[in-house]
Design an enzyme around this catalytic site. Structure first.
Site, PDB file in Angstrom:
ATOM      1  CG  HIS A  55      61.583  40.849  59.123  1.00  0.00           C
ATOM      2  ND1 HIS A  55      61.241  40.902  57.783  1.00  0.00           N
ATOM      3  CD2 HIS A  55      60.493  41.251  59.805  1.00  0.00           C
ATOM      4  CE1 HIS A  55      59.983  41.300  57.676  1.00  0.00           C
ATOM      5  NE2 HIS A  55      59.508  41.526  58.878  1.00  0.00           N
ATOM      6  CG  ASP A  58      63.897  39.133  56.428  1.00  0.00           C
ATOM      7  OD1 ASP A  58      63.187  38.113  56.569  1.00  0.00           O
ATOM      8  OD2 ASP A  58      63.456  40.296  56.504  1.00  0.00           O
ATOM      9  CG  MET A  89      62.556  50.081  58.714  1.00  0.00           C
ATOM     10  SD  MET A  89      62.164  48.327  58.485  1.00  0.00           S
ATOM     11  CE  MET A  89      60.973  48.429  57.167  1.00  0.00           C
ATOM     12  CD  GLU A 182      53.806  47.276  58.784  1.00  0.00           C
ATOM     13  OE1 GLU A 182      55.037  47.435  58.836  1.00  0.00           O
ATOM     14  OE2 GLU A 182      53.247  46.569  57.938  1.00  0.00           O
ATOM     15  CE  LYS A 184      48.055  41.573  57.611  1.00  0.00           C
ATOM     16  NZ  LYS A 184      49.002  40.517  57.189  1.00  0.00           N
ATOM     17  CD  GLU A 218      51.657  46.546  54.411  1.00  0.00           C
ATOM     18  OE1 GLU A 218      52.708  46.359  55.038  1.00  0.00           O
ATOM     19  OE2 GLU A 218      51.000  45.611  53.898  1.00  0.00           O
ATOM     20  CG  HIS A 221      48.767  46.128  57.006  1.00  0.00           C
ATOM     21  ND1 HIS A 221      49.901  46.112  57.800  1.00  0.00           N
ATOM     22  CD2 HIS A 221      48.937  45.130  56.089  1.00  0.00           C
ATOM     23  CE1 HIS A 221      50.699  45.146  57.388  1.00  0.00           C
ATOM     24  NE2 HIS A 221      50.147  44.542  56.352  1.00  0.00           N
ATOM     25  CG  ASP A 246      55.573  48.987  55.219  1.00  0.00           C
ATOM     26  OD1 ASP A 246      55.403  47.946  55.890  1.00  0.00           O
ATOM     27  OD2 ASP A 246      56.672  49.576  55.133  1.00  0.00           O
ATOM     28  CG  ASP A 256      48.841  41.828  53.955  1.00  0.00           C
ATOM     29  OD1 ASP A 256      49.752  41.801  54.791  1.00  0.00           O
ATOM     30  OD2 ASP A 256      48.726  42.714  53.079  1.00  0.00           O
ATOM     31  CG  ASP A 258      51.756  42.363  51.523  1.00  0.00           C
ATOM     32  OD1 ASP A 258      52.270  41.457  52.217  1.00  0.00           O
ATOM     33  OD2 ASP A 258      51.182  43.356  52.004  1.00  0.00           O
ATOM     34  CG  ASP A 288      55.851  45.192  53.573  1.00  0.00           C
ATOM     35  OD1 ASP A 288      55.307  45.167  54.677  1.00  0.00           O
ATOM     36  OD2 ASP A 288      56.386  44.179  53.072  1.00  0.00           O
TER      37      ASP A 288
HETATM   38  C1  DIG Z   1      54.220  43.207  57.099  1.00  0.00           C
HETATM   39  O1  DIG Z   1      53.440  44.194  56.501  1.00  0.00           O
HETATM   40  C2  DIG Z   1      55.272  43.824  57.964  1.00  0.00           C
HETATM   41  C3  DIG Z   1      56.480  42.952  58.051  1.00  0.00           C
HETATM   42  O2  DIG Z   1      56.795  42.588  56.750  1.00  0.00           O
HETATM   43  C4  DIG Z   1      57.524  43.881  58.571  1.00  0.00           C
HETATM   44  O3  DIG Z   1      57.693  43.632  59.931  1.00  0.00           O
HETATM   45  C5  DIG Z   1      56.986  45.267  58.369  1.00  0.00           C
HETATM   46  C6  DIG Z   1      58.060  46.157  57.817  1.00  0.00           C
HETATM   47  O4  DIG Z   1      57.700  46.785  56.672  1.00  0.00           O
HETATM   48  N1  DIG Z   1      55.812  45.079  57.513  1.00  0.00           N
HETATM   49 MN    MN Z   2      54.397  46.176  56.154  1.00  0.00          MN
HETATM   50 MN    MN Z   3      51.114  43.623  54.367  1.00  0.00          MN
END
Ligand code: DIG
Ligand code: MN
Ligand code: MN
Length: 384
Positions: A55, A58, A89, A182, A184, A218, A221, A246, A256, A258, A288
């Site tokens: 990001h 980051d 990315m 993406e 969620k 993802e 998600h 992801d 979430d 992860d 991710d």
């Molecule tokens: C969260 O699943 C999102 C953020 O971390 C980011 O914007 C995106 C990129 O992988 N995934």
């Molecule tokens: Mn993600």
């Molecule tokens: Mn996530």
């Protein structure tokens, strides 16, 4: 024994925020000291990753001066050059700063929507400067807690306006970036929209430049929405929209998590990897995910190695599936071939309407799916 060592050909990537996660959660303070983007690049090189994503903030703190930004970017580029790690990315943090408390592109406040556009243009410039080919949009704050506050039609209109504007910005600058949306379903907002990969695929078709916009599904998600991740990925691929992915893991009916890829739902992970390898998916495989809050940085490296190792072990299992004579014989028996009627004609319709079916006999045709699935379980458990 197959060597499960990652290589650049695997296109395994991690975000700065993944192995750099300091272990903060809604109920606890950080447990790991922050490490710099340069240190993260070297860590990723050490564990064998191909790419690093970020990001904007980051890498460059939101209040950095232009001089600080330039120094940070120069140091980051030096680390990339030293290690050979690439930047596949980039994305924008449109969810941490309080300015985005009611969303970014879909905030009710037009000043915030305009600021989100400005921030994203600057982040796109940064991503393009570092060689990113995919630009992800995750709308962590695009949502509501009360539907009294925001008409979803306004949210969709504003999100569309933003993506159309930014598509033109990318085209105007010749960046060659593709957008990956993406989804969620919730967290941090009570409801986030568009909530799943399927919703995003429908939304993309309403944009001015749908050809440059795909999805970044993802696993966690789609699981949060109670969905089959591989089916979502397959539909994205079928639509030519699987621009990025992801990978992680996630227990159903949880926040979430992860988790490390392959650490919880091993069967879903197997069928996901099998699908990607069967179709020859060639875009980045982004993990991710983040290590447990209980991990120190040595265990964070084990987390990163584990993500890639599990993918490679499952890739080998998928190869064994394809070469397994009993499984393939069963599949040949099960798959009855192409549809008897596919292209319409009046004659085809008339013939089909005149055809006699023995519905009871059709209903008596059992399928050996228990036997097939047990062969897959045996394969995954390593007894086959
Ligand atoms: C969260 O699943 C999102 C953020 O971390 C980011 O914007 C995106 C990129 O992988 N995934
Ligand atoms: Mn993600
Ligand atoms: Mn996530």
């Amino acid at each position: 024994m197959t060597n499960f060592t990652p290589s650049a050909a695997d296109k395994f990537s991690f975000g700065l925020w993944t192995v750099g996660n300091v272990g903060r959660d809604p109920f606890g303070e950080p447990v790991r000291a922050p490490i710099s983007p340069v240190e993260i690049v070297h860590m990723l090189a050490e564990v064998g990753a191909w790419g690093v994503n970020f990001h904007d903030n980051d890498l460059v703190p939101i209040d950095a001066t232009p001089q600080q930004r330039d120094k940070i970017v120069a140091d980051f580029k030096k680390a990339l050059d030293e290690t050979g790690v690439v930047v596949p990315m980039a994305t924008t943090n449109l969810f941490t700063d309080p300015a985005f408390r009611d969303g970014a592109f879909t905030s009710n406040d037009p000043d915030v929507r305009a600021y989100a556009l400005q921030k994203t243009m600057n982040a796109i410039d940064l991503g393009a400067e570092l060689g990113a080919e995919t630009y992800v949009f995750w709308g962590g704050r695009e949502g509501t807690e009360t539907d009294a506050a925001k008409n979803p039609l306004d949210a969709l209109k504003w999100f569309r306006e933003a993506l159309n504007f930014l598509s033109e910005y990318v085209m105007d600058h010749g960046y060659g970036l593709r957008f990956a949306l993406e989804a969620k379903p919730n967290e941090p907002r009570g409801d986030i929209f568009p909530s799943t990969t399927g919703h995003m695929l429908a939304f993309i078709e309403t944009l001015d430049h749908p050809e440059m916009v795909g999805v970044n599904p993802e696993m966690a998600h789609e699981h949060m929405a109670g969905l089959n991740f591989m089916h979502a990925v397959a539909q994205a691929y079928d639509a030519g929209k699987l621009f990025h992915i992801d990978l992680n893991d996630q227990n159903f009916a949880r926040y979430d998590q992860d988790f490390r890829f392959g650490s919880h739902n091993i069967k879903q992970a197997f069928f996901l990897v099998k699908f990607l390898e069967d179709v020859g998916y060639d875009n980045p495989r982004h993990f991710d995910a983040h290590a447990y809050r209980t991990s120190d940085y040595e265990d964070v490296k084990a987390f990163a190695r584990g993500c890639m190792r599990s993918y490679l072990v499952l890739k080998e299992k998928a190869r064994q599936f394809r070469e397994d004579k009993e499984i393939q014989a069963l599949l040949a028996e099960i798959h009855g071939g192409e549809s008897q009627v596919s292209k319409y004609s009046a004659e085809a319709a008339a013939q089909l309407k005149a055809r006699q079916f023995d519905r009871v006999e059709l209903g008596n045709r059992g399928k050996p799916y228990e036997r097939l699935d047990q062969l897959v379980v045996d394969l995954i458990l390593g007894v086959r």
